[in-house]
Structure formats: C-alpha cells, structure tokens
Design a protein around this motif. Structure first.
Motif, short mmCIF file in Angstrom:
data_model
loop_
_atom_site.label_atom_id
_atom_site.label_comp_id
_atom_site.label_asym_id
_atom_site.label_seq_id
_atom_site.Cartn_x
_atom_site.Cartn_y
_atom_site.Cartn_z
N PRO A 83 21.02 38.76 17.40
CA PRO A 83 22.38 38.74 16.66
C PRO A 83 22.24 38.60 16.00
CG PRO A 83 21.66 37.06 18.45
CD PRO A 83 20.25 37.62 17.80
N GLY A 87 24.50 41.79 14.16
CA GLY A 87 25.40 41.97 13.51
C GLY A 87 25.61 41.96 11.50
N ALA A 90 26.18 45.57 11.12
CA ALA A 90 27.03 46.24 11.80
C ALA A 90 28.29 45.73 10.12
CB ALA A 90 28.14 44.87 13.07
N GLY A 105 35.45 42.04 11.08
CA GLY A 105 35.62 42.01 12.29
C GLY A 105 34.21 42.00 13.16
N ALA A 106 32.90 42.70 12.42
CA ALA A 106 31.64 42.71 12.63
C ALA A 106 30.84 41.07 12.81
CB ALA A 106 31.00 43.45 12.14
N GLY A 108 32.94 38.37 13.72
CA GLY A 108 33.58 37.61 14.63
C GLY A 108 32.23 38.06 15.55
N GLY A 109 32.45 39.01 15.51
CA GLY A 109 30.98 39.67 16.84
C GLY A 109 29.63 38.78 16.90
N THR A 110 29.08 38.74 15.38
CA THR A 110 28.13 38.65 15.40
C THR A 110 27.86 36.64 15.94
OG1 THR A 110 27.57 39.65 13.53
CG2 THR A 110 26.65 38.13 13.38
N LEU A 112 29.38 35.09 17.75
CA LEU A 112 30.18 34.79 19.34
C LEU A 112 29.47 35.38 19.75
CD1 LEU A 112 32.10 34.82 21.85
CD2 LEU A 112 32.62 37.25 21.44
N VAL A 113 28.26 36.47 19.54
CA VAL A 113 27.01 36.72 20.42
C VAL A 113 26.07 35.84 20.23
CG1 VAL A 113 24.90 38.61 20.38
CG2 VAL A 113 27.50 39.60 20.49
N TRP A 117 23.84 33.57 22.56
CA TRP A 117 22.30 33.50 23.46
C TRP A 117 21.68 32.18 22.65
CZ3 TRP A 117 19.97 38.32 22.25
CH2 TRP A 117 18.86 38.97 21.55
#
Length: 292
Positions: A83, A87, A90, A105-106, A108-110, A112-113, A117
C-alpha cells in the motif's frame, strides 16, 4: 560497519583503512563524486525536460520508501509495503491533474488501505499484534516520504517551476555546505548531542549565512519573484533542513542503525540524502504559495 576498527591480533600486521572519513563522518571523496553526479542529473533535467522531474521524484519515493520499510522490518515492525509503494506513486502522479488535492486525497486513501491491509494481514481469526504501533509508524512514513515529496512535485508546475525546484535544491545544498564547513572549522558547541553529536551551533550559523544568501540569489535570478522572498525561504529551509536531518538521525538511533541503505557511496541510502529535502519541499511550496 565502515566506522568500526577491528582489534589488532599479536603477530599480524595492522591493515590501515583504504579510505579515511572526514571529521564530519563521511567518506568525503565518494560523497563529493555522488553529489556531483546527482547534481548534474538534476540540472540537466530541470533545464531541458522540467516535467521529467515528476518521474524522477516518483522513482526516488519508491526507493526511499522501500529502504525505510526494510529497516523498520529489521527492527521488528510489521509495515505494509505494497500500500505504501502504490499509494506513494498515487500521491506523486495525482498532483499532475489535481494539484495538492490529488496528493492529499491519495494520502488519505493510502492510510485507509494500509489500515485494512495490516488488520487482515494475518487473517481474521486472530487479532494482529502491535497494530497501533505499526499503523502509527505507517502513517508517519506515508507523510514523511511520499506526501512530503509530492510538495516537491507541485513546485514544477508553475511557469517558473524549474526555478522553484532549483531554489529548493540549491538552498538545501547551500545550507548543508555552510553547516558542514563551519562545523568542521569552528564547531565546538554541540547542538543536539543526544541525537546527532556532530551537529554544532557554529554549523547552524554557517547554514544560515550560506543558506539565506543562496536563497536570495536563487529567487532573484531563477524565479519570477523579488529577491526578498528568498529571506523567509532561506530561513525556513535552514530550519526544516536541519530538523529533517535530526528527525532521520533519531529514527536511525531508535532502530540502532547508521544509514538507511548503501545505495549512494559516501552518503548511505537514498533516504539519507532526502532527509533534509523532504520537509524543505513542503516549506518551499508554502512560502511560494503565500508570497509569490
């Protein structure tokens, strides 16, 4: 390790080291050679193909992230590498169409994943061990390397973007050279002996003099901004560069290691060269965003 010497055995000749470290603890000839090579690549990129800066940073982020994760895993941490690598890319590449919002945004997504994980990495039949410790470290790493680097990418997009990146790199180098020179010649009062014994207040003064001077000249001649912007920029980058170096020194001290890697002779790993640049990239973006 290169800074350790073995105890001579009676009746055997003592082998003298083939390279001698400088007073600042570096293999100076190798460090200079690597620095010149990296500097030449940077100059060529910014002069002839400025947008190539984006993939250059993307590759550096992947290498530095891998270095730090490997060291953390050696220290007993369970850090989700995949991740962070995906991420991190990204965060860098989404700055192209979406600017700072894409990087954030990337990020935050990283996170979360990575949370999911790490939670399911050992299966759902048993609770993961040291989850809070490992996730706190993962979030710190995601901000420290790819998110901070993304601000360095954001510098390249304005019309004078290449000049702004030059300002970042030149001031960081100027601060480093000024601090190194003053520290070697005059350093007597340690600044943070428990974290980095070789740093001195005299070295910080040298960083301020050369860093701010370099910043004023770089802003005046390489960007579309007045030279006075170089004063707050130089002050900020000397502070962030010094603190960035201290942060990495403390991380390495916690892990009981000397360098993050061995990729760059005379410097250590790539992360050992980026420790000052990464927080300084954030500061550079902030200064130019507010004052330009």
């Amino acid at each position: 390790m290169t800074d350790q010497q073995s105890t001579p055995v009676a009746g055997q000749p003592v082998n003298k080291p083939t390279t001698k470290a400088s007073r600042a603890g570096r293999n100076l000839p190798a460090a200079i050679a690597v620095g010149v090579a990296l500097g030449g690549m940077l100059i060529a990129t910014l002069l002839f193909a400025p947008l190539v800066w984006v993939p250059v940073v993307a590759v550096a982020v992947a290498v530095a992230t891998h270095e730090v994760v490997r060291r953390l895993r050696e220290g007993g941490f369970s850090i989700p590498l995949v991740p962070l690598l995906i991420g991190g890319q990204a965060m860098v590449w989404l700055t192209w169409p979406f600017g700072a919002a894409g990087a954030l945004g990337a990020f935050g997504g990283t996170v979360l994943v990575a949370m999911i994980w790490r939670l399911v990495s050992g299966g759902l039949s048993s609770a993961p061990q040291n989850y809070l410790r490992d996730m706190s470290t993962t979030v710190f790493l995601a901000a420290w390397v790819p998110l901070f680097a993304s601000f360095g990418v954001l510098l390249i997009y304005p019309a004078d973007g290449a000049g702004r990146v030059f300002c970042l790199m030149l001031v960081v180098v100027g601060s480093d050279v000024g601090g190194y020179t003053a520290g070697v010649l005059f350093g007597k009062h340690p600044m943070a002996p428990a974290i980095s014994p070789k740093k001195s207040w005299e070295g910080l003064a040298g960083s301020l003099v050369l860093g701010v001077t370099t910043s004023v000249l770089a802003v005046e001649f390489l960007t579309d901004n007045p030279g006075w912007v170089g004063v707050p920029l130089g002050l900020m980058l000397v502070i962030t560069g010094t603190l960035g170096d201290l942060v990495e020194s403390q991380v390495k001290r916690d892990l009981g290691i000397k360098d993050m890697g061995t990729l760059l002779p005379g410097h250590g790993g790539l992360m050992d060269r980026l420790d000052s640049v990464l927080p300084s990239a954030v500061a550079t973006w902030i200064v130019f965003s507010l004052l330009a």
